[in-house]
Scaffold this active site. Structure first.
Site, PDB file in Angstrom:
ATOM      1  N   ASP A 235       0.848  -0.738   0.355  1.00 46.20           N
ATOM      2  CA  ASP A 235      -0.321   0.161  -0.244  1.00 46.20           C
ATOM      3  C   ASP A 235       0.664   1.580  -0.193  1.00 46.20           C
ATOM      4  O   ASP A 235       1.575   1.280   0.556  1.00 46.20           O
ATOM      5  CB  ASP A 235      -0.547  -0.037   1.230  1.00 46.20           C
ATOM      6  CG  ASP A 235      -1.875   1.507   1.570  1.00 46.20           C
ATOM      7  OD1 ASP A 235      -2.779   1.576   0.768  1.00 46.20           O
ATOM      8  OD2 ASP A 235      -1.453   2.134   2.514  1.00 46.20           O
ATOM      9  N   GLU A 265       1.466  -0.362  -5.333  1.00 53.97           N
ATOM     10  CA  GLU A 265       0.396   1.063  -4.658  1.00 53.97           C
ATOM     11  C   GLU A 265       0.807   1.976  -5.471  1.00 53.97           C
ATOM     12  O   GLU A 265       1.287   2.364  -4.417  1.00 53.97           O
ATOM     13  CB  GLU A 265      -1.479   0.956  -4.332  1.00 53.97           C
ATOM     14  CG  GLU A 265      -2.070   1.534  -4.459  1.00 53.97           C
ATOM     15  CD  GLU A 265      -2.525   2.521  -3.601  1.00 53.97           C
ATOM     16  OE1 GLU A 265      -3.284   3.594  -3.228  1.00 53.97           O
ATOM     17  OE2 GLU A 265      -1.392   2.515  -2.395  1.00 53.97           O
TER      18      GLU A 265
END
Length: 493
Positions: A235, A265
Site C-alpha cells: 500500500d 500501489e
C-alpha cells in the site's frame, strides 16, 4: 501460472461482522472454477478502529485477529483462525493469496511521549520551521494485550518521522519529529507531490532507523511462515522510500519457500513516474496501472465522445506490460472514496474485455463487479448518499473466456474511434478469439484472420448474437457487436 487472474476480494464498504474470511473459504472452489488464480485479501491485522476498520489505520502487524486489542479480538473480517482457514481453502484450490501490507504509518498508540517537533507547511512539505517546539504526542506502541508474543519490539518517537496531531500545545497539522534520523528532513526516493510526499497520515514510519527496518523484515518472515501466503500487495508506496522496498523485497524473497508475487500501489496517472519507480526498485515489484484505470473512467463518462483508439495511450501496460497489473476499479476509486473515479457500469464489460482477454498485463477483478455492493456514506458536501454497485452482466463469462480462449499472439484493429477489435490467434493446444466492442452504435468490422481459419465458423461466447460468422476461403468475415457493447467470437465447434 498460465493467464493469471487476480481478484480483489473486498471493497471499502464491505460489511463489518467478521464474515469475509468465511466467505472467501466458501467461494474458493467456485472462484477457481471460473478462472481466478490469485486473491488479494484486505489488511488482516489489527487496526486502530478495530472491528469497524477497513484495515489501513495500522496498529499491530502481529495481531491477525488473535488478541483483545482495540475493542475486541477479531478484525472486521474475522479472527485469526478464520483467516488461516480461508487461506488454506483458497490454496487447496490452487489459488494464490496476496496479503495487503500497510507499512507507511501506525495509528492508535498506547502511550504518549514528550518530544520535539518542527511545524511543516502542509502544501509544501519542504518548508519546515527551523525552530523546534516541545509537545506531547501519541508515539509509543507497546501492544500490552499481546505481551511480547511474536515480537518484543516497542515503537517510540525514534521510529517515526512525522505526526499530524500534538498536545500541549494542542495543534493539528503536519509536524516533523526531531530524532537522530530526521535531521536531514524527509526521506528521499518518494513522490515529489507537495514538495515531498513522505508524510501521509498518522505516525509516519521512519525507515532510516535500522531497528525499524529490521523489525519490518522480521514481520515479513513471520507473516509468511504464519499464513503461508503467496505474495503481498504493498500500500501507498509513493510515500515510502523506494530504497526501503528494494531491500525489503530482497529479504522477503531470500526467506520465502518459493518466489513471492509483489504488487505495489503507486497511485499516479503519469506513466513516466511509474516507470521511474520500477527503475528505483530494480523491477522487483509489479504496479497497478492507474493511468489505464483513469482512461477507463474517462471513456465511461464521455461515451461516444471518447476515442477508443486511445484507450491504452500513456498507460503502464503499453509501456511495460511485464510489470503492469491492470484494473477497472478498486476500493479507492469506488464512489465516495478518496480517489473516486469509478467506471460507469455500461462500460465495464468493455473495460474487462480489454484487460482479461488481451496478451499484456495481469488483470484484476473487483469484488463488487462480480457480486454487487450496496452502502451509504457522506459525500464531500456532508450529504449522505446511497450507492448501488451492480454486478456486471457477463463478467463471469469474461473471466472464464480468459482461461478458455485468450491464447496466442495478438493482432489489434484499433482503426476506428468508436469500434475497435483484436484477435488472439490461439496456439497449437489452445484456441483464440476475436473481441470487438463499440462505445456508440452497433459495431461492425470485416477482419481477415488468415488462411489457417478459412471456412471457419465462430459464435458469440457472450450470447449477444445468435447468428454465427462464417469465414471465406481467405479466413475473412464480418464481426459485429451491439451498440455500446462487446462480443467475444470463438470457434463454433
Amino acid at each position: 501460472m498460465h493467464n493469471p487472474t487476480l481478484m480483489q476480494f473486498f471493497h471499502w464498504y464491505y460489511p463489518a461482522g467478521g464474515t469475509l474470511w468465511h466467505e472467501a473459504a466458501e467461494r474458493a472452489g467456485w472462484l477457481a472454477d471460473i478462472g481466478i488464480s490469485l486473491v488479494w485479501l484486505p489488511p488482516a491485522y489489527k487496526a486502530d478502529t478495530g472491528a469497524q476498520s477497513v484495515g489501513y489505520d495500522t496498529y499491530d502487524l502481529f495481531d491477525l485477529g488473535e488478541f483483545d486489542q482495540k475493542g475486541g479480538r477479531a478484525t472486521k473480517y474475522g479472527d485469526k483462525a478464520a483467516l488461516l482457514a480461508a487461506i488454506a481453502a483458497l490454496k487447496s484450490h490452487h489459488i494464490g493469496v496476496l496479503l495487503d501490507v500497510v507499512l507507511n504509518h501506525k495509528m492508535g498508540a498506547d502511550e504518549q511521549e514528550r518530544i520535539q517537533v518542527n511545524r511543516v507547511e502542509i502544501e509544501d512539505r519542504e518548508e519546515i520551521e527551523d525552530q523546534a517546539i516541545d509537545a506531547t504526542a501519541w508515539t509509543r506502541f507497546t501492544f500490552p494485550a499481546r505481551q511480547g508474543q511474536y515480537s518484543q519490539f516497542v515503537w517510540d518517537h525514534k521510529c517515526f518521522s512525522g505526526i499530524d496531531l500534538i498536545e500541549d500545545p494542542a495543534e493539528k497539522g503536519i509536524f516533523k519529529i526531531v530524532n537522530d534520523y530526521t535531521r536531514d528532513g524527509w526521506n528521499e526516493e518518494v513522490d515529489d507531490e507537495l514538495g515531498n510526499y513522505d508524510y501521509l497520515m498518522g505516525a509516519n514510519i521512519e525507515f532510516r532507523n535500522p531497528a525499524v527496518t529490521a523489525e519490518l523484515a522480521h514481520w515479513g518472515r513471520w507473516v509468511m511462515n504464519e499464513t503461508h501466503c503467496d505474495g503481498f500487495r504493498l500500500d501507498a508506496v509513493k510515500h515510502i522510500p523506494a530504497w526501503f522496498y528494494r531491500d525489503w523485497i530482497d529479504k522477503i524473497q531470500a526467506d520465502a519457500a518459493q518466489p513471492m508475487l509483489v504488487i505495489a500501489e503507486y497511485w499516479s496517472h503519469k506513466t513516466a513516474i511509474l516507470l521511474q519507480y520500477l527503475e528505483q526498485v530494480a523491477g522487483k515489484t509489479m504496479l497497478f496501472d492507474a493511468p489505464l484505470q483513469m482512461n477507463f473512467h474517462h471513456a465511461s463518462t464521455q461515451g461516444a465522445e471518447f476515442d477508443l483508439r486511445q484507450v491504452f495511450s500513456d498507460t503502464l501496460v503499453a509501456a511495460d506490460p511485464a510489470h503492469a497489473v491492470t484494473l477497472v476499479d478498486n476500493h479507492d476509486t469506488q464512489p465516495l472514496q478518496a480517489l473516486e473515479a469509478p467506471v460507469a457500469p455500461w462500460f465495464k464489460p468493455l473495460a474487462y474485455a480489454l484487460i482479461l482477454l488481451r496478451e499484456q498485463g495481469v488483470p484484476t477483478v473487483f469484488y463488487p463487479d462480480l457480486f454487487g455492493a450496496s452502502y451509504e456514506d457522506k459525500d464531500q458536501e456532508g450529504n449522505v448518499r446511497a450507492i448501488e454497485l451492480p454486478a456486471i452482466p457477463g463478467l463471469e463469462a469474461l473471466i472464464r473466456a480468459r482461461q478458455l480462449y485468450a491464447h496466442g499472439r495478438q493482432t489489434d484493429y484499433f482503426d476506428d474511434a468508436h469500434c475497435v477489435a483484436f484477435h488472439r490467434h490461439g496456439t497449437g493446444e489452445r484456441p483464440g478469439c476475436v473481441v470487438i466492442m463499440s462505445n456508440s452504435g452497433e459495431g461492425e468490422k470485416r477482419l481477415r484472420l488468415g488462411a489457417d481459419f478459412a471456412h471457419g465458423r465462430l459464435r458469440d461466447y457472450l450470447g449477444q448474437h445468435e447468428a454465427t460468422v462464417t469465414l471465406d476461403e481467405t479466413g475473412a468475415g464480418i464481426f459485429r457487436c451491439r451498440a455500446a457493447g462487446v462480443s467475444v467470437w470463438v470457434d463454433a465447434g
